[in-house]
Design an enzyme around this catalytic site. Structure first.
Site, mmCIF file in Angstrom:
data_model
loop_
_atom_site.group_PDB
_atom_site.id
_atom_site.type_symbol
_atom_site.label_atom_id
_atom_site.label_comp_id
_atom_site.label_asym_id
_atom_site.label_seq_id
_atom_site.Cartn_x
_atom_site.Cartn_y
_atom_site.Cartn_z
ATOM 1 N N TYR A 161 0.840 -1.220 -0.073
ATOM 2 C CA TYR A 161 0.133 -0.097 -0.187
ATOM 3 C C TYR A 161 0.743 1.240 0.191
ATOM 4 C CZ TYR A 161 -3.660 3.157 1.577
ATOM 5 O OH TYR A 161 -4.616 4.086 1.631
ATOM 6 N N LYS A 199 -1.384 -1.444 -4.073
ATOM 7 C CA LYS A 199 -2.458 -0.379 -4.218
ATOM 8 C C LYS A 199 -1.608 0.925 -4.340
ATOM 9 C CE LYS A 199 -5.865 2.354 -1.902
ATOM 10 N NZ LYS A 199 -6.497 2.674 -0.617
#
Length: 299
Positions: free
Chosen positions: A138, A167
């Site tokens: 992330y 992500k």
């Protein structure tokens, strides 16, 4: 080797409901999950930035994962965000989520105290090595102070057989393209910036993670399906109707705007946890106008 979970399409970054006393509203959280699943989304993300994880205690974060995994009951994959400010805590939260039955772990890099890239990648290596589930990196440098660049992310994915996704919430389109075009052999890119939904999927991203999918799940899913079917002109037409709602929310403090968007549609889930405040009356009017225009298109 860790079994990879297929993540494609749109994943909802779940909002966390709070009661008037600012406790987590567990029963309402289940309704938030159902709203997205019934809208056709492809997965739910618990304890992410839109879910206000940084304002939650460790035990509340564990309870959120337990609740969402149990209530989802295998209908869609559950991605649990388990990153923390220390490696030790990230491992503890990751193992708890693994025990709860989460499908994928999403690992935000440590925030508040900016780390070097070496410190950041060592944190990722240590946590990934301590768990068995697939891991999603992330990258959100606006919150962490460190950008996990495309080549570093790709190298980590090639080093560990359970790092399968990233992500990217950098809002750096050039970096997104590098991830998609240079590292798709090792890493599935999930774009975490709502305003890039159409362009990211057309360009070849595996999926998008959207807080706006709490508010307008069916409409976003419709755009995604058209793109997946190769109907790009139709998808663009649908996107042009959806985008003003996303733009109205992302132009304001996003967590509060998502909750306001739900409230305006008769689905109140409380205010953000203090000290975060509600959006202004002027911002509310802009979000409300965008939603009314979108619903008018559908009639």
């Amino acid at each position: 080797m860790t079994k990879k979970v297929e993540l494609r399409g749109v994943l909802t970054a779940l909002s966390t409901p709070f009661a008037d006393n600012q406790d987590v509203a567990v029963d309402l959280l289940k309704k938030v999950v159902d709203r997205s699943i019934n809208g056709g989304i492809n997965g739910v993300v618990v304890g992410g930035s839109t879910g206000e994880f940084a304002s939650l205690s460790s035990e509340e974060r564990i309870e959120l994962v337990d609740t969402v995994v149990s209530h989802t009951a295998g209908r869609v994959p559950v991605i649990a965000q388990t990153g923390a400010t220390t490696t030790r805590e990230a491992i503890r939260l990751s193992k708890k989520a693994q025990d709860s039955g989460a499908d994928v772990l999403m690992l935000v890099t440590p925030y508040y105290e900016p780390l070097s890239l070496d410190e950041t990648t060592n944190y990722i290596r240590t946590v990934a090595d301590a768990v068995e589930l697939p891991v999603m990196l992330y990258n959100i440098p606006g919150a962490t102070g460190v950008n996990l660049d495309a080549d570093s992310a790709g190298s980590l994915a090639r080093e560990f057989d359970n790092i399968h996704y990233i992500k990217d919430s950098s809002a750096n389109w050039e970096q997104a393209l590098q991830l998609i075009h240079h590292h798709s052999d090792a890493l599935d890119t999930i774009i975490g910036w709502d305003s890039y939904i159409y362009s990211a999927l057309v360009e070849g991203a595996a999926g998008v993670m959207a807080g706006a999918a709490n508010v307008i799940p069916e409409e976003i899913v419709a755009v995604v399906k058209l793109i997946q079917e190769g109907q790009l002109a139709e998808g663009l037409s649908a996107w042009n109707k959806v985008y003003p709602v996303i733009d109205a929310m992302i132009s304001e403090p996003f967590i509060a705007a998502v909750k306001k968007g739900l409230d305006l549609q008769g689905f109140p889930i409380g205010l953000p946890r203090a000290p975060m405040a509600d959006i202004s009356e002027e911002a509310t009017a802009r979000v409300e106008k965008a939603l009314k225009n979108l619903h008018a298109y559908a009639q």
